[in-house]
Motif scaffolding. Structure first.
Motif, PDB file in Angstrom:
ATOM      1  N   PRO A  84      -0.045   3.030   9.862  1.00  0.00           N
ATOM      2  CA  PRO A  84      -0.704   2.466  11.050  1.00  0.00           C
ATOM      3  C   PRO A  84      -0.791   3.449  12.219  1.00  0.00           C
ATOM      4  CG  PRO A  84       0.797   0.866  10.132  1.00  0.00           C
ATOM      5  CD  PRO A  84       1.036   2.162   9.397  1.00  0.00           C
ATOM      6  N   ILE A  85       0.279   4.161  12.528  1.00  0.00           N
ATOM      7  CA  ILE A  85       0.237   5.074  13.670  1.00  0.00           C
ATOM      8  C   ILE A  85      -0.539   6.342  13.327  1.00  0.00           C
ATOM      9  CG2 ILE A  85       2.418   6.280  13.287  1.00  0.00           C
ATOM     10  CD1 ILE A  85       0.993   5.066  16.639  1.00  0.00           C
ATOM     11  N   THR A  86      -0.462   6.786  12.079  1.00  0.00           N
ATOM     12  CA  THR A  86      -1.244   7.950  11.664  1.00  0.00           C
ATOM     13  C   THR A  86      -2.731   7.643  11.762  1.00  0.00           C
ATOM     14  OG1 THR A  86       0.519   8.609  10.164  1.00  0.00           O
ATOM     15  CG2 THR A  86      -1.625   9.590   9.782  1.00  0.00           C
ATOM     16  N   THR A  98      10.081   6.482  -2.623  1.00  0.00           N
ATOM     17  CA  THR A  98      10.400   6.917  -1.258  1.00  0.00           C
ATOM     18  C   THR A  98       9.156   7.448  -0.557  1.00  0.00           C
ATOM     19  OG1 THR A  98      12.667   7.447  -1.918  1.00  0.00           O
ATOM     20  CG2 THR A  98      11.834   8.461   0.114  1.00  0.00           C
ATOM     21  N   LEU A  99       8.395   8.287  -1.250  1.00  0.00           N
ATOM     22  CA  LEU A  99       7.164   8.818  -0.651  1.00  0.00           C
ATOM     23  C   LEU A  99       6.174   7.706  -0.339  1.00  0.00           C
ATOM     24  CD1 LEU A  99       6.656  12.050  -2.799  1.00  0.00           C
ATOM     25  CD2 LEU A  99       7.442  11.886  -0.426  1.00  0.00           C
ATOM     26  N   TRP A 100       6.030   6.752  -1.231  1.00  0.00           N
ATOM     27  CA  TRP A 100       5.130   5.617  -0.989  1.00  0.00           C
ATOM     28  C   TRP A 100       5.607   4.824   0.225  1.00  0.00           C
ATOM     29  CZ3 TRP A 100       5.796   0.338  -0.833  1.00  0.00           C
ATOM     30  CH2 TRP A 100       4.628  -0.399  -0.729  1.00  0.00           C
ATOM     31  N   GLY A 101       6.911   4.595   0.310  1.00  0.00           N
ATOM     32  CA  GLY A 101       7.463   3.836   1.433  1.00  0.00           C
ATOM     33  C   GLY A 101       7.229   4.523   2.769  1.00  0.00           C
ATOM     34  N   VAL A 102       7.431   5.830   2.812  1.00  0.00           N
ATOM     35  CA  VAL A 102       7.200   6.582   4.048  1.00  0.00           C
ATOM     36  C   VAL A 102       5.725   6.534   4.428  1.00  0.00           C
ATOM     37  CG1 VAL A 102       7.212   8.909   5.041  1.00  0.00           C
ATOM     38  CG2 VAL A 102       9.213   8.074   3.804  1.00  0.00           C
ATOM     39  N   HIS A 103       4.859   6.742   3.450  1.00  0.00           N
ATOM     40  CA  HIS A 103       3.412   6.681   3.725  1.00  0.00           C
ATOM     41  C   HIS A 103       3.018   5.293   4.231  1.00  0.00           C
ATOM     42  CE1 HIS A 103      -0.905   7.116   3.355  1.00  0.00           C
ATOM     43  NE2 HIS A 103      -0.908   6.027   2.610  1.00  0.00           N
ATOM     44  N   HIS A 104       3.502   4.276   3.579  1.00  0.00           N
ATOM     45  CA  HIS A 104       3.182   2.900   3.970  1.00  0.00           C
ATOM     46  C   HIS A 104       3.695   2.580   5.378  1.00  0.00           C
ATOM     47  CE1 HIS A 104       2.094  -1.249   3.255  1.00  0.00           C
ATOM     48  NE2 HIS A 104       3.300  -1.634   3.630  1.00  0.00           N
TER      49      HIS A 104
END
Length: 122
Positions: A30-32, A20-26
């Motif tokens: 782009p916008i970050t 879940t953390l990897w998915g949110v980061h991924h």
């Protein structure tokens, strides 16, 4: 329950949290990244001192806007084109508020879709 079942459940929960953390980061990278680059450009070329907001719009071309204050303590918007080009600095007091802009649109036209979706805040 046996220790093996508890260990299996705990392992599954840990893997689920990591995925879940990897998915949110991924998903947000782009916008970050665009925000970090735009703030860096705004500080370098427009003298941005503090940041109070970040926006992006994509009509025909993508632009990033950083809101904040400059070295003279003036509230400004710095508009950074995604593909590079001229960085524009606008005084916040010289523009319209969001509500003023929407009122003008609604009084001059009858938009079927709200204009709110055109400008996204991050």
């Amino acid at each position: 329950m046996s220790h093996r079942v508890l260990l299996t459940i705990l392992s599954f929960v840990v893997v689920l949290i990591i995925a879940t953390l990897w998915g949110v980061h991924h998903a947000t990278y782009p916008i970050t990244n665009a925000k970090a680059q735009s703030v860096k450009i705004a500080k370098k070329y427009a003298g941005l001192k503090t940041t109070s907001g970040f926006y992006w719009t994509n009509l025909n071309t993508t632009y990033y806007t950083v809101a904040g204050t400059n070295q003279q303590q003036q509230a400004v918007y710095i508009i950074v084109p995604q593909k590079g080009g001229h960085v524009r600095v606008l005084q916040q007091k010289a523009g319209l508020s969001r509500n003023e802009a929407l009122s003008q649109i609604w009084s001059k036209q009858s938009p079927k879709k709200s204009a709110i979706g055109c400008l996204k805040r991050v």
